[in-house]
Design a protein around this motif. Structure first.
Motif, PDB file in Angstrom:
ATOM      1  N   GLU A 173      27.546  40.277  46.943  1.00  0.00           N
ATOM      2  CA  GLU A 173      26.997  41.896  47.523  1.00  0.00           C
ATOM      3  C   GLU A 173      26.453  42.474  49.309  1.00  0.00           C
ATOM      4  OE1 GLU A 173      27.625  44.803  45.238  1.00  0.00           O
ATOM      5  OE2 GLU A 173      27.983  43.147  43.942  1.00  0.00           O
ATOM      6  N   LYS A 174      26.732  40.720  49.943  1.00  0.00           N
ATOM      7  CA  LYS A 174      25.627  41.192  50.712  1.00  0.00           C
ATOM      8  C   LYS A 174      26.780  41.660  52.209  1.00  0.00           C
ATOM      9  CE  LYS A 174      21.606  39.596  49.925  1.00  0.00           C
ATOM     10  NZ  LYS A 174      20.196  40.388  49.707  1.00  0.00           N
ATOM     11  N   ASP A 175      27.754  40.472  52.512  1.00  0.00           N
ATOM     12  CA  ASP A 175      28.807  40.558  53.677  1.00  0.00           C
ATOM     13  C   ASP A 175      29.687  41.785  53.229  1.00  0.00           C
ATOM     14  OD1 ASP A 175      30.914  40.332  55.435  1.00  0.00           O
ATOM     15  OD2 ASP A 175      30.214  38.391  55.595  1.00  0.00           O
ATOM     16  N   LEU A 176      30.176  41.967  53.389  1.00  0.00           N
ATOM     17  CA  LEU A 176      31.041  43.550  52.389  1.00  0.00           C
ATOM     18  C   LEU A 176      32.825  43.163  53.160  1.00  0.00           C
ATOM     19  CD1 LEU A 176      28.827  46.618  52.148  1.00  0.00           C
ATOM     20  CD2 LEU A 176      29.235  44.685  50.390  1.00  0.00           C
ATOM     21  N   SER A 177      32.554  42.662  54.223  1.00  0.00           N
ATOM     22  CA  SER A 177      33.913  42.446  54.758  1.00  0.00           C
ATOM     23  C   SER A 177      34.192  40.884  54.456  1.00  0.00           C
ATOM     24  CB  SER A 177      33.284  41.916  56.755  1.00  0.00           C
ATOM     25  OG  SER A 177      32.718  40.509  56.745  1.00  0.00           O
ATOM     26  N   LYS A 178      33.843  40.069  53.814  1.00  0.00           N
ATOM     27  CA  LYS A 178      33.945  38.775  52.876  1.00  0.00           C
ATOM     28  C   LYS A 178      34.798  38.784  51.860  1.00  0.00           C
ATOM     29  CE  LYS A 178      32.751  34.237  52.278  1.00  0.00           C
ATOM     30  NZ  LYS A 178      32.063  32.871  52.040  1.00  0.00           N
ATOM     31  N   ARG A 179      35.875  37.912  51.273  1.00  0.00           N
ATOM     32  CA  ARG A 179      36.551  38.028  50.217  1.00  0.00           C
ATOM     33  C   ARG A 179      37.617  36.440  50.021  1.00  0.00           C
ATOM     34  NH1 ARG A 179      39.928  42.376  49.720  1.00  0.00           N
ATOM     35  NH2 ARG A 179      40.183  43.624  50.900  1.00  0.00           N
ATOM     36  N   TYR A 180      37.090  36.652  49.613  1.00  0.00           N
ATOM     37  CA  TYR A 180      37.406  35.491  48.008  1.00  0.00           C
ATOM     38  C   TYR A 180      38.828  35.141  47.255  1.00  0.00           C
ATOM     39  CZ  TYR A 180      31.948  36.474  48.722  1.00  0.00           C
ATOM     40  OH  TYR A 180      30.467  36.601  49.117  1.00  0.00           O
ATOM     41  N   PRO A 181      39.262  33.753  47.085  1.00  0.00           N
ATOM     42  CA  PRO A 181      39.558  33.472  46.273  1.00  0.00           C
ATOM     43  C   PRO A 181      39.530  33.979  44.985  1.00  0.00           C
ATOM     44  CG  PRO A 181      38.721  31.360  47.104  1.00  0.00           C
ATOM     45  CD  PRO A 181      37.834  32.572  47.482  1.00  0.00           C
ATOM     46  N   VAL A 182      40.118  33.054  43.648  1.00  0.00           N
ATOM     47  CA  VAL A 182      40.062  34.237  43.119  1.00  0.00           C
ATOM     48  C   VAL A 182      40.291  33.270  41.554  1.00  0.00           C
ATOM     49  CG1 VAL A 182      40.471  35.964  40.538  1.00  0.00           C
ATOM     50  CG2 VAL A 182      39.934  36.704  42.972  1.00  0.00           C
ATOM     51  N   LEU A 183      39.805  32.664  40.554  1.00  0.00           N
ATOM     52  CA  LEU A 183      40.109  31.958  39.638  1.00  0.00           C
ATOM     53  C   LEU A 183      40.578  32.322  38.367  1.00  0.00           C
ATOM     54  CD1 LEU A 183      40.386  29.015  37.653  1.00  0.00           C
ATOM     55  CD2 LEU A 183      37.871  28.834  38.101  1.00  0.00           C
ATOM     56  N   TYR A 184      41.328  32.224  37.978  1.00  0.00           N
ATOM     57  CA  TYR A 184      41.279  32.829  36.226  1.00  0.00           C
ATOM     58  C   TYR A 184      41.199  32.472  35.304  1.00  0.00           C
ATOM     59  CZ  TYR A 184      43.304  37.155  38.984  1.00  0.00           C
ATOM     60  OH  TYR A 184      42.915  38.074  39.433  1.00  0.00           O
ATOM     61  N   LEU A 185      40.245  32.437  34.757  1.00  0.00           N
ATOM     62  CA  LEU A 185      39.844  31.350  33.283  1.00  0.00           C
ATOM     63  C   LEU A 185      40.085  31.399  32.042  1.00  0.00           C
ATOM     64  CD1 LEU A 185      37.774  28.929  33.451  1.00  0.00           C
ATOM     65  CD2 LEU A 185      36.095  29.622  33.518  1.00  0.00           C
ATOM     66  N   GLN A 186      40.385  31.238  31.207  1.00  0.00           N
ATOM     67  CA  GLN A 186      40.898  31.609  29.581  1.00  0.00           C
ATOM     68  C   GLN A 186      40.690  31.026  28.510  1.00  0.00           C
ATOM     69  OE1 GLN A 186      42.407  34.901  31.247  1.00  0.00           O
ATOM     70  NE2 GLN A 186      42.743  34.226  29.069  1.00  0.00           N
ATOM     71  N   HIS A 187      40.041  31.192  27.181  1.00  0.00           N
ATOM     72  CA  HIS A 187      39.511  30.694  26.084  1.00  0.00           C
ATOM     73  C   HIS A 187      40.196  30.192  25.515  1.00  0.00           C
ATOM     74  CE1 HIS A 187      41.003  33.964  23.956  1.00  0.00           C
ATOM     75  NE2 HIS A 187      41.103  34.789  25.171  1.00  0.00           N
TER      76      HIS A 187
END
Lengths: 383, 383
Positions: free
Chosen positions: B163-177
């Motif tokens: 929520e702080k640095d609004l220019s930053k993008r992140y990698p994503v982990l799709y995690l299943q049950h």
């Protein structure tokens, strides 16, 4: 004598009599996935079922009224309640003296415990239905409170579009639960997120952030210190003003000034938040009291000089400071709520203070009253 | 003959024998607020209590093993289990034949229902403890799936600072049950949010978004159409690729390319996600299989030509495409898990495919295994 009609079944009804039910029962909308019971019919009767082959006394308990259940040859107990008001009710099963959640439902925090809930379809349920409109997010925020020396949690609704235009800032509604409830209530049985999604989609409410925190907060007890006599003193007001609001303004893209802050609560929360806004007119400019006021439980005429330290003495100043002063009540609420809210309204009238007053038709001190209150209140603020 | 020691109590133990317990029982960490029972002692024994004055047979049921409870003169039943493995276990009470949640605990979705859970403190529990580190948010996202013609829901972890640095993008982990679990598991009993908060705070994992969706997805049944014979065909792969990933990339600030996407799952989820990554090497570049592989339940040698349509035939290409190939298993897991994962590893060895293999000491097919797997796996990806 009772005539057995095709498509109806006779069950023991309440504590004594027998009754017939309209046999159009459907699974409750808040059942666990795939669970067929409990069910609700078009008259608002609740039918529960549980397998308990060795049990000899099983009851369905809704709001303290117990309905006898009967056992079939397989040990499956079935029981049906009298018609219930539209909306959401907490309930439980009682199996040979043990009060337990019904394994068929999802669970809701109320009455001081996580327990079963049932949803009686309401004629106006569209306003809180899950519909094909843009949906906001409900986020769980964990934070450490120095004042209580404990981890606390709130749920934060951010409106549709919050993630899109990252330059936009939003007004904030701080929304509180009632006694023996917690921070989960408004976004679960309260359906606050769906109510706002629908209001925003139809242009009836301004996009806003809603913060739902826990209204219980106490000073930590020092090691070796004797526990306080009587009820502990709530420090929720300090936690909200000194910790929660700065944390929210530091985490979310808020408009961080009094004109863009509202506060509201139900029952105990209405009482709490009225005290808080009157002590902090520099922080909030909108108030909503759902089924409660700070003179509760008194129904006596209010002495404006002493009530809340004379906060309502200068009616003109209250009118200047509070943009929306909003009160709501269900028409079926028990005493002392009508008397207490009535005495409060009389004081406002005498002081010439402008307010909105809303009545929820045919609902008691329960969540459909508060869903409707939120809908009305959220439509008035931040305009 | 049993000697009654000061500070110990004798109870019926399991189905038959009697036993003594170390009397240092403490309330379980996942109890409802203020609830004193269930409790756990330093040996990992679980003690439950319930008031059921009219009942004549009450049992504590942990993982299918039933422990007799005994009644005192006030109708309060108490029972204690044998020592349990460290970590989280689902359990229930059985009151005169009715299987119900224990009213003392919070509830967790597993075994196809919302039920009670108990937490046996683990020697390494610090890695999933709520600590004074920056905390991410867990958001609930509701979306409509055209493929299933239904509303679905996922939980999304965004890391501290999102929520702080609004220019930053992140990698994503799709995690299943796993099977009979749902989208709530990983952020509840899985403690995925706390595990990542702690890893990120100590610099052991890169800040990432985690998406936890429901692995059950089926085509809608047309009106008048006969239900499919046998098990319905899962379309989760299509829902993930065609609906969930575009929705997540459209809502959150993701790095939307294969090098910044990982997928992992536990048990059924490990099986599902292995199929998905091997069919979509253009979408993901990291795989984690926690207590499962796609050859499950077979323990036979794998025919690399036919298995997953020959996806592992070209080991060199798999090494090029998959940056982190990770497998984990508990040392106490029952068959066929060790045999099935073992056969899969043998195939990888034969194909010259690089992978990480982790064993969780003294845990079975349960959540502590998977918490540890997530910790290890999340430390390896996006580096």
């Amino acid at each position: 004598m009772t005539v057995l009609l095709v498509g109806t079944v006779i069950f023991s009804y309440g504590q004594s009599s027998t009754a017939t039910y309209k046999e159009d029962f459907k699974p409750s909308s808040v059942n666990q996935q795939g669970k067929v019971y409990p069910q609700v019919n078009s008259e608002g009767c609740v039918r529960a079922q549980i397998l308990a082959p060795e049990a000899h006394h099983v009851r369905l308990d809704i709001g303290g009224v117990k309905y006898e259940m009967t056992k079939d040859e397989k040990g499956l107990w079935t029981g049906t309640s009298a018609p219930q008001d539209e909306g959401f009710h907490y309930y439980q099963l009682n199996i040979d003296g043990a009060s337990v959640p019904d394994p068929g439902t999802t669970y809701f925090y109320g009455a001081g415990r996580l327990g079963s809930g049932i949803e009686i379809p309401a004629h106006d349920e569209e306003f809180y239905a899950l519909k094909d409109v843009p949906h906001g997010l409900v986020s769980e925020k964990t934070y450490f409170s120095k004042l209580t020396a404990s981890w606390r949690r709130c749920f934060v609704y951010t409106p549709p579009g919050y993630e899109k235009d990252l330059s936009k800032r939003y007004p904030v509604l701080y929304l509180q639960h009632g006694s023996f409830e917690d921070e989960t209530g408004w976004a679960s049985q309260g359906k606050a997120d769906l109510i706002l999604d629908n209001l925003i989609a139809s242009g009836k409410a301004s996009p806003m952030i809603i913060v739902m925190d826990n209204g219980y907060a106490y000073k930590p007890q020092a090691v070796g210190e004797a526990p306080p006599a009587g009820r502990p003193v709530s420090i929720f007001e300090d936690v909200l003003i000194q910790e929660i609001i700065p944390m929210i303004d530091g985490t979310f893209r808020t408009k961080a000034d009094r004109t863009n802050r509202a506060i509201a609560g139900l029952s105990m929360g209405a009482n709490q938040t009225m005290r808080i806004i009157m002590n902090h007119l520099d922080v909030f400019s909108n108030y909503g009291g759902f089924s409660g006021t700070s003179n509760y439980p008194s129904t006596d005429p209010i002495d404006v000089n002493s009530f809340l330290n004379g906060a309502f003495k200068n009616g003109k100043e209250v009118n200047q400071k509070i943009k929306v002063f909003w009160l709501g009540l269900g028409t079926k609420e028990p005493n002392p709520f009508p008397g207490s809210v009535g005495a409060f309204k009389k004081m406002l009238d005498q002081q010439g203070i402008a307010y909105h007053y809303y009545e929820s038709e045919k609902t008691a001190h329960e969540w459909l009253t508060w869903r409707r209150c939120l809908k009305e209140y959220a439509s008035k603020i931040f305009k």
